[in-house]
Design a protein around this motif. Sequence first.
Motif, PDB file in Angstrom:
ATOM      1  N   PHE A   1       0.838  -1.209   0.000  1.00 51.06           N
ATOM      2  CA  PHE A   1       0.000   0.000   0.000  1.00 51.06           C
ATOM      3  C   PHE A   1       0.872   1.258   0.000  1.00 51.06           C
ATOM      4  O   PHE A   1       0.482   2.294  -0.538  1.00 51.06           O
ATOM      5  CB  PHE A   1      -0.896  -0.012   1.247  1.00 51.06           C
ATOM      6  N   TRP A   2       2.061   1.183   0.610  1.00 51.23           N
ATOM      7  CA  TRP A   2       2.927   2.363   0.757  1.00 51.23           C
ATOM      8  C   TRP A   2       3.865   2.567  -0.433  1.00 51.23           C
ATOM      9  O   TRP A   2       4.639   3.509  -0.459  1.00 51.23           O
ATOM     10  CB  TRP A   2       3.755   2.247   2.047  1.00 51.23           C
ATOM     11  N   ARG A   3       3.786   1.673  -1.413  1.00 49.36           N
ATOM     12  CA  ARG A   3       4.692   1.784  -2.561  1.00 49.36           C
ATOM     13  C   ARG A   3       4.523   3.129  -3.259  1.00 49.36           C
ATOM     14  O   ARG A   3       3.402   3.562  -3.511  1.00 49.36           O
ATOM     15  CB  ARG A   3       4.393   0.697  -3.580  1.00 49.36           C
ATOM     16  N   PRO A   4       5.626   3.795  -3.624  1.00 46.17           N
ATOM     17  CA  PRO A   4       5.508   5.042  -4.373  1.00 46.17           C
ATOM     18  C   PRO A   4       5.011   4.802  -5.793  1.00 46.17           C
ATOM     19  O   PRO A   4       4.480   5.690  -6.446  1.00 46.17           O
ATOM     20  CB  PRO A   4       6.943   5.585  -4.388  1.00 46.17           C
ATOM     21  N   CYS A   5       5.200   3.556  -6.270  1.00 43.76           N
ATOM     22  CA  CYS A   5       4.772   3.219  -7.638  1.00 43.76           C
ATOM     23  C   CYS A   5       3.911   1.964  -7.576  1.00 43.76           C
ATOM     24  O   CYS A   5       4.424   0.849  -7.658  1.00 43.76           O
ATOM     25  CB  CYS A   5       6.014   2.979  -8.498  1.00 43.76           C
ATOM     26  N   PRO A   6       2.597   2.107  -7.414  1.00 38.92           N
ATOM     27  CA  PRO A   6       1.726   0.935  -7.207  1.00 38.92           C
ATOM     28  C   PRO A   6       1.770  -0.080  -8.357  1.00 38.92           C
ATOM     29  O   PRO A   6       1.612  -1.266  -8.131  1.00 38.92           O
ATOM     30  CB  PRO A   6       0.328   1.546  -7.086  1.00 38.92           C
ATOM     31  N   VAL A   7       2.018   0.362  -9.605  1.00 38.21           N
ATOM     32  CA  VAL A   7       1.978  -0.578 -10.740  1.00 38.21           C
ATOM     33  C   VAL A   7       3.208  -1.479 -10.793  1.00 38.21           C
ATOM     34  O   VAL A   7       3.246  -2.441 -11.551  1.00 38.21           O
ATOM     35  CB  VAL A   7       1.845   0.169 -12.089  1.00 38.21           C
ATOM     36  N   ILE A   8       4.209  -1.178  -9.980  1.00 41.19           N
ATOM     37  CA  ILE A   8       5.448  -1.952 -10.042  1.00 41.19           C
ATOM     38  C   ILE A   8       5.196  -3.430  -9.745  1.00 41.19           C
ATOM     39  O   ILE A   8       5.836  -4.317 -10.303  1.00 41.19           O
ATOM     40  CB  ILE A   8       6.518  -1.363  -9.079  1.00 41.19           C
TER      41      ILE A   8
ATOM     42  N   ALA B   1      12.431  -1.769 -12.649  1.00 44.95           N
ATOM     43  CA  ALA B   1      12.963  -0.865 -11.622  1.00 44.95           C
ATOM     44  C   ALA B   1      14.479  -1.001 -11.563  1.00 44.95           C
ATOM     45  O   ALA B   1      15.062  -1.856 -12.248  1.00 44.95           O
ATOM     46  CB  ALA B   1      12.363  -1.227 -10.268  1.00 44.95           C
ATOM     47  N   GLU B   2      15.097  -0.206 -10.743  1.00 49.23           N
ATOM     48  CA  GLU B   2      16.545  -0.326 -10.501  1.00 49.23           C
ATOM     49  C   GLU B   2      16.765  -1.504  -9.555  1.00 49.23           C
ATOM     50  O   GLU B   2      16.235  -1.530  -8.440  1.00 49.23           O
ATOM     51  CB  GLU B   2      17.067   0.968  -9.861  1.00 49.23           C
ATOM     52  N   MET B   3      17.517  -2.491 -10.031  1.00 48.66           N
ATOM     53  CA  MET B   3      17.765  -3.673  -9.228  1.00 48.66           C
ATOM     54  C   MET B   3      19.251  -3.732  -8.870  1.00 48.66           C
ATOM     55  O   MET B   3      20.109  -3.244  -9.618  1.00 48.66           O
ATOM     56  CB  MET B   3      17.383  -4.950 -10.001  1.00 48.66           C
ATOM     57  N   GLY B   4      19.560  -4.368  -7.748  1.00 51.83           N
ATOM     58  CA  GLY B   4      20.952  -4.525  -7.354  1.00 51.83           C
ATOM     59  C   GLY B   4      21.073  -5.437  -6.157  1.00 51.83           C
ATOM     60  O   GLY B   4      20.234  -5.393  -5.254  1.00 51.83           O
ATOM     61  N   GLY B   5      22.071  -6.300  -6.178  1.00 48.40           N
ATOM     62  CA  GLY B   5      22.291  -7.204  -5.038  1.00 48.40           C
ATOM     63  C   GLY B   5      21.138  -8.154  -4.802  1.00 48.40           C
ATOM     64  O   GLY B   5      20.866  -8.529  -3.663  1.00 48.40           O
ATOM     65  N   GLY B   6      20.437  -8.522  -5.861  1.00 52.80           N
ATOM     66  CA  GLY B   6      19.328  -9.479  -5.739  1.00 52.80           C
ATOM     67  C   GLY B   6      18.027  -8.882  -5.254  1.00 52.80           C
ATOM     68  O   GLY B   6      17.070  -9.599  -4.970  1.00 52.80           O
ATOM     69  N   ALA B   7      17.947  -7.542  -5.152  1.00 47.94           N
ATOM     70  CA  ALA B   7      16.713  -6.900  -4.653  1.00 47.94           C
ATOM     71  C   ALA B   7      16.470  -5.595  -5.402  1.00 47.94           C
ATOM     72  O   ALA B   7      17.320  -5.112  -6.152  1.00 47.94           O
ATOM     73  CB  ALA B   7      16.836  -6.629  -3.158  1.00 47.94           C
ATOM     74  N   MET B   8      15.293  -5.035  -5.174  1.00 49.00           N
ATOM     75  CA  MET B   8      14.934  -3.769  -5.812  1.00 49.00           C
ATOM     76  C   MET B   8      15.562  -2.617  -5.041  1.00 49.00           C
ATOM     77  O   MET B   8      15.457  -2.531  -3.826  1.00 49.00           O
ATOM     78  CB  MET B   8      13.412  -3.626  -5.841  1.00 49.00           C
TER      79      MET B   8
ATOM     80  N   THR C   1      11.097   3.620  -8.527  1.00 46.95           N
ATOM     81  CA  THR C   1      10.579   4.769  -9.294  1.00 46.95           C
ATOM     82  C   THR C   1      11.437   5.086 -10.519  1.00 46.95           C
ATOM     83  O   THR C   1      11.188   6.061 -11.223  1.00 46.95           O
ATOM     84  CB  THR C   1      10.514   6.027  -8.406  1.00 46.95           C
ATOM     85  N   LYS C   2      12.455   4.292 -10.792  1.00 45.87           N
ATOM     86  CA  LYS C   2      13.397   4.583 -11.882  1.00 45.87           C
ATOM     87  C   LYS C   2      12.677   4.884 -13.197  1.00 45.87           C
ATOM     88  O   LYS C   2      12.976   5.869 -13.878  1.00 45.87           O
ATOM     89  CB  LYS C   2      14.370   3.409 -12.068  1.00 45.87           C
ATOM     90  N   TYR C   3      11.733   4.027 -13.586  1.00 47.44           N
ATOM     91  CA  TYR C   3      10.976   4.250 -14.823  1.00 47.44           C
ATOM     92  C   TYR C   3       9.569   4.764 -14.532  1.00 47.44           C
ATOM     93  O   TYR C   3       8.995   5.526 -15.307  1.00 47.44           O
ATOM     94  CB  TYR C   3      10.895   2.952 -15.638  1.00 47.44           C
ATOM     95  N   CYS C   4       9.047   4.334 -13.406  1.00 47.83           N
ATOM     96  CA  CYS C   4       7.676   4.678 -13.024  1.00 47.83           C
ATOM     97  C   CYS C   4       7.482   6.191 -12.893  1.00 47.83           C
ATOM     98  O   CYS C   4       6.393   6.714 -13.135  1.00 47.83           O
ATOM     99  CB  CYS C   4       7.367   3.990 -11.697  1.00 47.83           C
ATOM    100  N   SER C   5       8.549   6.898 -12.510  1.00 51.96           N
ATOM    101  CA  SER C   5       8.429   8.345 -12.302  1.00 51.96           C
ATOM    102  C   SER C   5       8.416   9.145 -13.604  1.00 51.96           C
ATOM    103  O   SER C   5       8.151  10.339 -13.613  1.00 51.96           O
ATOM    104  CB  SER C   5       9.589   8.843 -11.424  1.00 51.96           C
ATOM    105  N   ILE C   6       8.708   8.472 -14.732  1.00 49.83           N
ATOM    106  CA  ILE C   6       8.699   9.149 -16.036  1.00 49.83           C
ATOM    107  C   ILE C   6       7.271   9.132 -16.576  1.00 49.83           C
ATOM    108  O   ILE C   6       6.706   8.062 -16.845  1.00 49.83           O
ATOM    109  CB  ILE C   6       9.660   8.461 -17.027  1.00 49.83           C
ATOM    110  N   GLU C   7       6.665  10.297 -16.715  1.00 54.81           N
ATOM    111  CA  GLU C   7       5.242  10.376 -17.078  1.00 54.81           C
ATOM    112  C   GLU C   7       4.951   9.866 -18.485  1.00 54.81           C
ATOM    113  O   GLU C   7       3.954   9.199 -18.722  1.00 54.81           O
ATOM    114  CB  GLU C   7       4.740  11.824 -16.939  1.00 54.81           C
ATOM    115  N   ASP C   8       5.806  10.154 -19.425  1.00 51.41           N
ATOM    116  CA  ASP C   8       5.600   9.711 -20.804  1.00 51.41           C
ATOM    117  C   ASP C   8       6.035   8.248 -20.922  1.00 51.41           C
ATOM    118  O   ASP C   8       7.210   7.910 -20.765  1.00 51.41           O
ATOM    119  CB  ASP C   8       6.431  10.591 -21.747  1.00 51.41           C
ATOM    120  N   SER C   9       5.084   7.358 -21.189  1.00 53.86           N
ATOM    121  CA  SER C   9       5.390   5.920 -21.198  1.00 53.86           C
ATOM    122  C   SER C   9       6.368   5.556 -22.317  1.00 53.86           C
ATOM    123  O   SER C   9       7.223   4.688 -22.142  1.00 53.86           O
ATOM    124  CB  SER C   9       4.097   5.109 -21.335  1.00 53.86           C
ATOM    125  N   ALA C  10       6.282   6.229 -23.458  1.00 53.08           N
ATOM    126  CA  ALA C  10       7.207   5.940 -24.565  1.00 53.08           C
ATOM    127  C   ALA C  10       8.638   6.317 -24.179  1.00 53.08           C
ATOM    128  O   ALA C  10       9.602   5.605 -24.491  1.00 53.08           O
ATOM    129  CB  ALA C  10       6.780   6.705 -25.814  1.00 53.08           C
TER     130      ALA C  10
END
Length: 227
Positions: free
Chosen positions: A139-146, A175-182, A186-195
């Motif tokens: 529920f607290w995710r900044p990007c719910p669609v992730i 998303a930005e992944m590293g060390g086996g985890a997220m 918001t790496k891509y989710c924060s970009i409003e234009d989907s293209a």
Amino acid sequence: ATTTSTTTTTTTTQPATTTTTTTTTTTTTTTQPETTTTAAATTTSTITTTTEAQTCPHLPACYTRCEDRWRDTLSDMNFSYNCAKGCAAMSPTSPVASDPMKYCGISHKTQAFQYCHSECDHASDSSGLRERCRWGCQFWRPCPVIEDCLTRCEVYWKDFIEDGLYSYHCAKGCAEMGGGAMVDETKYCSIEDSAEAYRYCMGECDHASDRAGLRTRCRWGCDFWLQ
């Protein structure tokens, strides 16, 4: 003797009329208490959220999300109650928040989500109930669609992100992944234009792995942003 018998007949008519009026008055009073009782019952079924909602206005929505998903109520002290541990610090003995601001008070949503996720590690002795707590944390995710993007990877590649294999590299397109985890959802989710998000994602996948096959899985993950 004749005069006395006439007086007796006249007195009987008046009391009969008075009795009928009294009966009507009694019927009217019975209806009101019933209405009051029903109203009280309806308010209680939402688990005394009034004070909690005043402290953190998001809590009722978080609770409802748990109840809709797990198909029971917080009062049952079962699935939804354990899911609600991802909404707030819950009382161990009743379906009420002991600290409504536990996550709600953290202004940075990613931090709130990560803190919540780690707190669920000791939310219950049952691994299944800990999972419900973690689901509540979403529920607290900044990007719910992730979550949809990550699930899409796991369903298609038939393994888990935690395995560090196909789905993990696919998740690099979510998303930005590293060390086996997220690391940053918001790496891509924060970009409003989907293209634009898609183009940026595809460019990032060029150096997502040394192996061409894993870079392909990353690009497959990027397709999510065009849906």
